[in-house]
Design a protein around this motif. Structure first.
Motif, PDB file in Angstrom:
ATOM      1  N   TRP A 190       1.807  13.135  -7.408  1.00 36.73           N
ATOM      2  CA  TRP A 190       1.430  11.850  -7.982  1.00 36.73           C
ATOM      3  C   TRP A 190       1.503  11.895  -9.500  1.00 36.73           C
ATOM      4  O   TRP A 190       1.922  10.942 -10.149  1.00 36.73           O
ATOM      5  N   PHE A 198       3.388   3.430 -12.027  1.00 38.76           N
ATOM      6  CA  PHE A 198       2.190   3.701 -11.235  1.00 38.76           C
ATOM      7  C   PHE A 198       0.959   3.935 -12.105  1.00 38.76           C
ATOM      8  O   PHE A 198       0.378   5.020 -12.085  1.00 38.76           O
ATOM      9  N   PHE A 200      -2.090   2.726 -11.898  1.00 39.69           N
ATOM     10  CA  PHE A 200      -3.326   2.944 -11.144  1.00 39.69           C
ATOM     11  C   PHE A 200      -3.381   4.353 -10.559  1.00 39.69           C
ATOM     12  O   PHE A 200      -4.377   5.065 -10.700  1.00 39.69           O
ATOM     13  N   VAL A 201      -2.304   4.733  -9.890  1.00 42.04           N
ATOM     14  CA  VAL A 201      -2.284   6.054  -9.276  1.00 42.04           C
ATOM     15  C   VAL A 201      -2.534   7.132 -10.332  1.00 42.04           C
ATOM     16  O   VAL A 201      -3.272   8.092 -10.099  1.00 42.04           O
ATOM     17  N   ILE A 204      -6.277   7.408 -11.202  1.00 46.28           N
ATOM     18  CA  ILE A 204      -7.271   7.921 -10.270  1.00 46.28           C
ATOM     19  C   ILE A 204      -6.874   9.261  -9.658  1.00 46.28           C
ATOM     20  O   ILE A 204      -7.580   9.782  -8.779  1.00 46.28           O
ATOM     21  N   GLN A 216     -16.499   9.250  -0.460  1.00 43.95           N
ATOM     22  CA  GLN A 216     -15.629   8.107  -0.268  1.00 43.95           C
ATOM     23  C   GLN A 216     -16.230   7.157   0.762  1.00 43.95           C
ATOM     24  O   GLN A 216     -16.281   5.938   0.554  1.00 43.95           O
ATOM     25  N   SER A 219     -19.418   5.382  -0.536  1.00 35.49           N
ATOM     26  CA  SER A 219     -19.113   4.291  -1.464  1.00 35.49           C
ATOM     27  C   SER A 219     -18.652   3.042  -0.726  1.00 35.49           C
ATOM     28  O   SER A 219     -19.092   1.929  -1.019  1.00 35.49           O
TER      29      SER A 219
ATOM     30  N   MET B 116      -0.873   3.961   6.876  1.00 35.79           N
ATOM     31  CA  MET B 116      -1.462   4.804   5.837  1.00 35.79           C
ATOM     32  C   MET B 116      -1.653   6.237   6.308  1.00 35.79           C
ATOM     33  O   MET B 116      -2.645   6.885   6.004  1.00 35.79           O
ATOM     34  N   THR B 119       0.206   9.151   2.686  1.00 30.08           N
ATOM     35  CA  THR B 119       0.148   8.655   1.315  1.00 30.08           C
ATOM     36  C   THR B 119       0.844   9.611   0.376  1.00 30.08           C
ATOM     37  O   THR B 119       0.974   9.352  -0.817  1.00 30.08           O
ATOM     38  N   ASN B 120       1.279  10.736   0.915  1.00 34.82           N
ATOM     39  CA  ASN B 120       1.805  11.793   0.067  1.00 34.82           C
ATOM     40  C   ASN B 120       3.221  11.533  -0.433  1.00 34.82           C
ATOM     41  O   ASN B 120       3.504  11.636  -1.617  1.00 34.82           O
ATOM     42  N   LEU B 126       2.804   4.310  -0.901  1.00 34.98           N
ATOM     43  CA  LEU B 126       2.270   4.586  -2.231  1.00 34.98           C
ATOM     44  C   LEU B 126       2.398   3.370  -3.137  1.00 34.98           C
ATOM     45  O   LEU B 126       1.485   3.046  -3.898  1.00 34.98           O
ATOM     46  N   ARG B 127       3.511   2.695  -3.020  1.00 33.75           N
ATOM     47  CA  ARG B 127       3.708   1.491  -3.833  1.00 33.75           C
ATOM     48  C   ARG B 127       2.698   0.408  -3.455  1.00 33.75           C
ATOM     49  O   ARG B 127       2.168  -0.307  -4.323  1.00 33.75           O
ATOM     50  N   TYR B 129      -0.239   1.015  -2.179  1.00 30.80           N
ATOM     51  CA  TYR B 129      -1.479   1.557  -2.729  1.00 30.80           C
ATOM     52  C   TYR B 129      -1.613   1.194  -4.209  1.00 30.80           C
ATOM     53  O   TYR B 129      -2.670   0.752  -4.660  1.00 30.80           O
ATOM     54  N   GLU B 130      -0.532   1.364  -4.913  1.00 31.42           N
ATOM     55  CA  GLU B 130      -0.525   1.027  -6.337  1.00 31.42           C
ATOM     56  C   GLU B 130      -0.789  -0.457  -6.553  1.00 31.42           C
ATOM     57  O   GLU B 130      -1.523  -0.849  -7.472  1.00 31.42           O
ATOM     58  N   GLY B 133      -4.394  -1.084  -6.156  1.00 34.26           N
ATOM     59  CA  GLY B 133      -5.121  -0.490  -7.273  1.00 34.26           C
ATOM     60  C   GLY B 133      -4.926  -1.242  -8.575  1.00 34.26           C
ATOM     61  O   GLY B 133      -5.837  -1.306  -9.414  1.00 34.26           O
ATOM     62  N   THR B 136      -7.588  -3.564  -9.415  1.00 36.74           N
ATOM     63  CA  THR B 136      -8.862  -2.998  -9.863  1.00 36.74           C
ATOM     64  C   THR B 136      -8.833  -2.633 -11.340  1.00 36.74           C
ATOM     65  O   THR B 136      -9.885  -2.480 -11.953  1.00 36.74           O
ATOM     66  N   LEU B 137      -7.627  -2.512 -11.886  1.00 33.08           N
ATOM     67  CA  LEU B 137      -7.528  -2.205 -13.314  1.00 33.08           C
ATOM     68  C   LEU B 137      -8.011  -3.379 -14.160  1.00 33.08           C
ATOM     69  O   LEU B 137      -8.347  -3.220 -15.329  1.00 33.08           O
ATOM     70  N   ARG B 146     -12.923   2.674  -9.010  1.00 28.79           N
ATOM     71  CA  ARG B 146     -11.638   2.071  -8.627  1.00 28.79           C
ATOM     72  C   ARG B 146     -11.046   2.782  -7.419  1.00 28.79           C
ATOM     73  O   ARG B 146     -10.605   2.145  -6.456  1.00 28.79           O
ATOM     74  N   PHE B 147     -11.051   4.097  -7.453  1.00 29.73           N
ATOM     75  CA  PHE B 147     -10.537   4.897  -6.343  1.00 29.73           C
ATOM     76  C   PHE B 147     -11.276   4.555  -5.051  1.00 29.73           C
ATOM     77  O   PHE B 147     -10.662   4.306  -4.008  1.00 29.73           O
ATOM     78  N   HIS B 148     -12.583   4.505  -5.144  1.00 30.17           N
ATOM     79  CA  HIS B 148     -13.383   4.216  -3.955  1.00 30.17           C
ATOM     80  C   HIS B 148     -13.204   2.780  -3.474  1.00 30.17           C
ATOM     81  O   HIS B 148     -13.233   2.518  -2.273  1.00 30.17           O
ATOM     82  N   VAL B 150     -10.511   0.853  -3.667  1.00 33.55           N
ATOM     83  CA  VAL B 150      -9.255   0.715  -2.927  1.00 33.55           C
ATOM     84  C   VAL B 150      -9.365   1.405  -1.570  1.00 33.55           C
ATOM     85  O   VAL B 150      -8.922   0.868  -0.540  1.00 33.55           O
ATOM     86  N   SER B 151      -9.979   2.567  -1.543  1.00 33.76           N
ATOM     87  CA  SER B 151     -10.185   3.254  -0.269  1.00 33.76           C
ATOM     88  C   SER B 151     -11.003   2.394   0.676  1.00 33.76           C
ATOM     89  O   SER B 151     -10.721   2.321   1.883  1.00 33.76           O
TER      90      SER B 151
END
Lengths: 234, 234
Positions: A190, A198, A200-201, A204, A216, A219, B116, B119-120, B126-127, B129-130, B133, B136-137, B146-148, B150-151
């Motif tokens: 990442w 990217f 955001f990625v 985080i 996680q 939250s 999902m 995600t790797n 991933l896009r 996901y972005e 996210g 949230t920015l 922010r991480f939490h 989106v999760s």
DNA sequence: AGTACGATAGAACACCGTTCGATGCTGTGC
DNA sequence: GCACAGCATCGAACGGTGTTCTATCGTACT
């Protein structure tokens, strides 16, 4: 009379005599030891010291076996939930129940996939469902809001559990690669992405690297519960 | 020269020439038509007019086939998400994206189980996901929050989708029983429980009977988003 | 023309869930 | 004491799955 069956392993050895309980217990043991793919009728039969077809006397098919095994462990989860102290705040009690559920799934990752598959039967699932719902009765909500609230909480648990229940990609199962190392490798990939594409990625990735699944989940749960509290107007 | 491969069905007929695209397209078609169990290498090969082993030239194993097929459709979901108008309120935009995701899973129930999962890789996941996210920015949150967040949103979508992706218990697949009828039957069983033991279930059985999955999802999502809004302090 | 290689395919293997038919065990009526 | 009924058990087989092995075709390059 009938002084045999209490000691089924002495000299008989020819035939095995099971019971619903033993079948379910061993099935759960297989699931616990090596996950869902390890539960096969042949492996289970070998473990019970009997033949393959015998299992079908207790169970109609594999789906039913899974359902019963799941309900079996949900029974013990139910005990944990019922042992919870319970306090003044219904929302806090909801959180405690949800966390208990989550912990149980962490201990048994295979549960995530089958959890809450059968709300229909007279199973332990329904009792668990009732336990969650009982807390919402103490909140000022409409019936529909209560229904949706419980669904939402279960959704959060299941959603987190599915993430968690995913079999790690073989390398970590072989022990060649630790979980943290695996996460770190993904995180590194990442980091090497274009920050312009990217943002955001990139922001985080440090949180993702070595993150704690329980955090996680907590939250996510807290967000839902905060929304619920707002809805109940307390 | 080489005026053959553009018309692979004319007189050749002996050998089939595929492509990654066609393999993935047909795989998705099989999944769409009859769900996950319908996607077998033999069925896929027959559909492609070729042999079973040929598919292994494009794909290492079934897991990879599933991953690629999933990513293939996520690509089109991504297009839908990118086509979203986007407004002043980041939370509303988050909701719109989540609803788009949910709708896509409703249209393809099999997606729920595989969504999902990876995600790797450099995948469309991933896009997506972005994209989530990025909203949230625009909120006043820490990186961890922010991480939490989106999760949590993905968790709500997946949690609802898993409920939804469950194969109906055979009777409705055969068409012998409508979905509403099936729900009604379960509801009836709930109604016959002892109201003293199951006060909550009795209170919401009318909501459960004939409920709309989309409503249920929307409510769960709104709870999470309300919590997020509270956290962002707007 | 010959050759290297991308691409295809058939046959076989091991494993899976499931079914069938036969067989042992156990308690009951005579 | 004994045949009988039925509960419980099991081995062997069937169809289907993912996967691998090996052989082959077709095309492009030298």
């Amino acid at each position: 009379m009938a002084a045999r069956q209490q000691n089924r392993s002495s000299q008989g050895r020819r035939r095995a005599s099971h019971s619903m309980e033993s079948v379910l217990t061993e099935a759960v043991a297989l699931l616990d030891e090596a996950g869902a793919p390890a539960l096969t009728f042949r492996a289970l039969a070998q473990r019970l010291g009997g033949g393959v077809a015998s299992i079908y006397w207790y169970v109609a098919n594999k789906d039913e076996l899974l359902d019963l095994a799941t309900d079996h462990v949900i029974g013990s989860i139910l005990s944990d939930v019922e042992a919870l102290p319970g306090g003044d705040d219904p929302v806090d009690d909801l959180r405690a129940i949800a966390v208990t559920l989550f912990d149980a799934i962490v201990a048994r990752p295979w549960l995530g996939a089958y959890f809450m598959r059968n709300t229909n039967a007279q199973s332990n699932s329904l009792r668990l469902y009732e336990h969650l719902g009982a807390q919402t009765l103490r909140l000022d909500l409409t019936a529909r809001q209560r229904f949706h609230a419980v669904s939402a909480i279960i959704g959060v648990v299941v959603g987190s559990a599915v993430d968690l229940g995913q079999e790690p990609p073989q390398e970590v199962l072989d022990g060649h690669l630790g979980r943290d190392e695996f996460l770190g490798r993904a995180a590194q990939a990442w980091r090497e992405l274009d920050p312009a594409d990217f943002p955001f990625v990139h922001g985080i990735v440090d949180e993702f690297d070595g993150h704690d699944d329980a955090d996680q989940f907590r939250s996510a749960l807290d967000l839902t519960l905060a929304g619920l509290r707002l809805q109940a107007g307390t």
